[in-house]
Design a protein around this motif. Structure first.
Motif, PDB file in Angstrom:
ATOM      1  N   ALA A  15       0.829  -1.211   0.000  1.00 46.42           N
ATOM      2  CA  ALA A  15       0.000   0.000   0.000  1.00 46.42           C
ATOM      3  C   ALA A  15       0.860   1.257   0.000  1.00 46.42           C
ATOM      4  N   ILE A  16       1.867   1.295   0.865  1.00 44.66           N
ATOM      5  CA  ILE A  16       2.739   2.467   0.951  1.00 44.66           C
ATOM      6  C   ILE A  16       3.520   2.655  -0.355  1.00 44.66           C
ATOM      7  N   ALA A  17       4.083   1.563  -0.869  1.00 44.32           N
ATOM      8  CA  ALA A  17       4.872   1.648  -2.096  1.00 44.32           C
ATOM      9  C   ALA A  17       4.008   2.085  -3.279  1.00 44.32           C
ATOM     10  N   PHE A  18       2.768   1.595  -3.318  1.00 48.45           N
ATOM     11  CA  PHE A  18       1.890   1.959  -4.431  1.00 48.45           C
ATOM     12  C   PHE A  18       1.534   3.444  -4.388  1.00 48.45           C
ATOM     13  N   ILE A  19       1.230   3.940  -3.194  1.00 51.75           N
ATOM     14  CA  ILE A  19       0.873   5.360  -3.063  1.00 51.75           C
ATOM     15  C   ILE A  19       2.065   6.254  -3.418  1.00 51.75           C
ATOM     16  N   VAL A  20       3.226   5.951  -2.833  1.00 54.57           N
ATOM     17  CA  VAL A  20       4.422   6.769  -3.079  1.00 54.57           C
ATOM     18  C   VAL A  20       4.868   6.647  -4.530  1.00 54.57           C
ATOM     19  N   GLY A  21       4.945   5.416  -5.034  1.00 50.19           N
ATOM     20  CA  GLY A  21       5.402   5.206  -6.404  1.00 50.19           C
ATOM     21  C   GLY A  21       4.471   5.819  -7.433  1.00 50.19           C
ATOM     22  N   VAL A  69      10.592  -3.596   9.051  1.00 51.40           N
ATOM     23  CA  VAL A  69      10.222  -4.586   8.039  1.00 51.40           C
ATOM     24  C   VAL A  69       9.398  -3.947   6.917  1.00 51.40           C
ATOM     25  N   VAL A  70       8.381  -3.182   7.294  1.00 49.31           N
ATOM     26  CA  VAL A  70       7.517  -2.544   6.295  1.00 49.31           C
ATOM     27  C   VAL A  70       8.320  -1.563   5.439  1.00 49.31           C
ATOM     28  N   PHE A  71       9.189  -0.779   6.077  1.00 48.82           N
ATOM     29  CA  PHE A  71      10.019   0.184   5.339  1.00 48.82           C
ATOM     30  C   PHE A  71      10.924  -0.539   4.348  1.00 48.82           C
ATOM     31  N   ALA A  72      11.590  -1.601   4.799  1.00 53.17           N
ATOM     32  CA  ALA A  72      12.527  -2.326   3.945  1.00 53.17           C
ATOM     33  C   ALA A  72      11.831  -2.917   2.722  1.00 53.17           C
ATOM     34  N   ILE A  73      10.628  -3.427   2.915  1.00 47.50           N
ATOM     35  CA  ILE A  73       9.879  -3.989   1.785  1.00 47.50           C
ATOM     36  C   ILE A  73       9.403  -2.882   0.857  1.00 47.50           C
ATOM     37  N   ALA A  74       8.857  -1.814   1.435  1.00 46.33           N
ATOM     38  CA  ALA A  74       8.262  -0.739   0.641  1.00 46.33           C
ATOM     39  C   ALA A  74       9.278  -0.061  -0.271  1.00 46.33           C
ATOM     40  N   VAL A  75      10.474   0.225   0.238  1.00 51.48           N
ATOM     41  CA  VAL A  75      11.448   0.944  -0.585  1.00 51.48           C
ATOM     42  C   VAL A  75      11.922   0.086  -1.756  1.00 51.48           C
ATOM     43  N   VAL A  76      11.894  -1.228  -1.592  1.00 51.82           N
ATOM     44  CA  VAL A  76      12.246  -2.115  -2.708  1.00 51.82           C
ATOM     45  C   VAL A  76      11.148  -2.099  -3.777  1.00 51.82           C
ATOM     46  N   LEU A  77       9.903  -1.940  -3.352  1.00 56.29           N
ATOM     47  CA  LEU A  77       8.766  -1.980  -4.274  1.00 56.29           C
ATOM     48  C   LEU A  77       8.519  -0.666  -5.008  1.00 56.29           C
ATOM     49  N   VAL A  78       8.987   0.441  -4.448  1.00 46.78           N
ATOM     50  CA  VAL A  78       8.712   1.756  -5.048  1.00 46.78           C
ATOM     51  C   VAL A  78       9.171   1.846  -6.506  1.00 46.78           C
ATOM     52  N   PRO A  79      10.406   1.458  -6.860  1.00 46.00           N
ATOM     53  CA  PRO A  79      10.795   1.562  -8.273  1.00 46.00           C
ATOM     54  C   PRO A  79       9.975   0.675  -9.203  1.00 46.00           C
ATOM     55  N   PHE A  80       9.541  -0.499  -8.731  1.00 48.06           N
ATOM     56  CA  PHE A  80       8.662  -1.351  -9.544  1.00 48.06           C
ATOM     57  C   PHE A  80       7.360  -0.616  -9.849  1.00 48.06           C
ATOM     58  N   ILE A  83       7.982   2.309 -12.419  1.00 45.30           N
ATOM     59  CA  ILE A  83       8.210   1.814 -13.781  1.00 45.30           C
ATOM     60  C   ILE A  83       6.904   1.333 -14.411  1.00 45.30           C
ATOM     61  N   ASN A  84       6.108   0.586 -13.666  1.00 44.73           N
ATOM     62  CA  ASN A  84       4.852   0.068 -14.215  1.00 44.73           C
ATOM     63  C   ASN A  84       3.836   1.174 -14.456  1.00 44.73           C
ATOM     64  N   MET A  85       3.731   2.104 -13.520  1.00 43.90           N
ATOM     65  CA  MET A  85       2.781   3.199 -13.691  1.00 43.90           C
ATOM     66  C   MET A  85       3.213   4.130 -14.812  1.00 43.90           C
ATOM     67  N   ARG A  86       4.508   4.310 -14.971  1.00 44.18           N
ATOM     68  CA  ARG A  86       4.994   5.123 -16.081  1.00 44.18           C
ATOM     69  C   ARG A  86       4.599   4.487 -17.415  1.00 44.18           C
ATOM     70  N   GLU A  87       4.733   3.168 -17.487  1.00 41.51           N
ATOM     71  CA  GLU A  87       4.338   2.456 -18.704  1.00 41.51           C
ATOM     72  C   GLU A  87       2.868   2.696 -19.010  1.00 41.51           C
ATOM     73  N   GLY A  88       2.046   2.661 -17.968  1.00 43.61           N
ATOM     74  CA  GLY A  88       0.635   2.919 -18.160  1.00 43.61           C
ATOM     75  C   GLY A  88       0.361   4.341 -18.617  1.00 43.61           C
TER      76      GLY A  88
END
Length: 198
Positions: A15-21, A69-80, A83-88
């Motif tokens: 959720a955090i990564a999706f909002i930020v990304g 734990v949440v921070f470590a996972i989220a920051v890895v997901l942000v670039p994904f 990239i995907n939203m940019r493609e869209g």
């Protein structure tokens, strides 16, 4: 209990990564001056920064807890997500957006009634990719930076040389991720494919 906390860590991070990304992906879309900063500098940096590096920094910043734990996972997901939203965003029908402007639609109406529906397949693809990646990252994050979750359970099993418990945890994760992908993500993706094809 450990399964609950692992699911919580993964869903919160997604959720955090999706909002930020998504916010970072939309920034150059509306303000092109940020295009180089977001796509040319920030995204490559985030994509190349090792996940274990973020985890070690999070442990030093926040200690061993759920935030780490949440921070470590989220920051890895942000670039994904970026990239995907940019493609869209790059594949949007700009004539449709121009038509919305010509009919005097406000920015919010264009976003909610044109942009968002057009981005649904990419939003779903982003969430699906992030879900799979998040589970892989969560084990490492919980192993070193968490006191709850399946990763921390693996750590206890490692200390006790409990091979059966390690195998059970791995099988549980595989079964859960596979079942979620098979029975939730795949039907939704098929529905979206038919809906947008029509």
């Amino acid at each position: 209990e450990h399964m609950f906390w692992s699911v919580f860590h993964v869903l919160a991070a997604i959720a955090i990564a999706f909002i930020v990304g998504s916010a970072l992906a939309f920034l150059p879309f509306y303000y092109r001056v940020f295009r180089l900063a977001v796509y040319g500098r920030f995204t490559p940096f985030m994509n190349s920064f090792p996940g274990i590096g973020w985890l070690l920094l999070a442990v030093m910043w926040f200690g061993i807890n759920h935030i780490t734990v949440v921070f470590a996972i989220a920051v890895v997901l942000v670039p994904f997500t970026i990239i995907n939203m940019r493609e869209g965003l790059d594949n949007l029908d700009h004539e449709l957006i121009e038509m919305g402007h010509s009919f005097g639609r406000g920015r919010w109406n264009i976003f909610s009634k044109i942009l968002l529906p057009s981005l649904f397949p990419f939003i779903f693809a982003t969430l699906r990719i992030n879900f799979g990646v998040a589970w892989k990252v969560s084990l490492t994050a919980e192993l070193f930076g968490g006191d709850k979750g399946l990763g921390s359970l693996l750590n206890l099993a490692r200390q006790d040389f409990d091979t059966p418990l390690i195998l059970v945890v791995i099988v549980i994760i595989i079964a859960f991720v596979y079942s979620t992908d098979r029975w939730i993500f795949t039907p939704v993706q098929n529905y979206l494919a038919k809906h947008h094809a029509s």
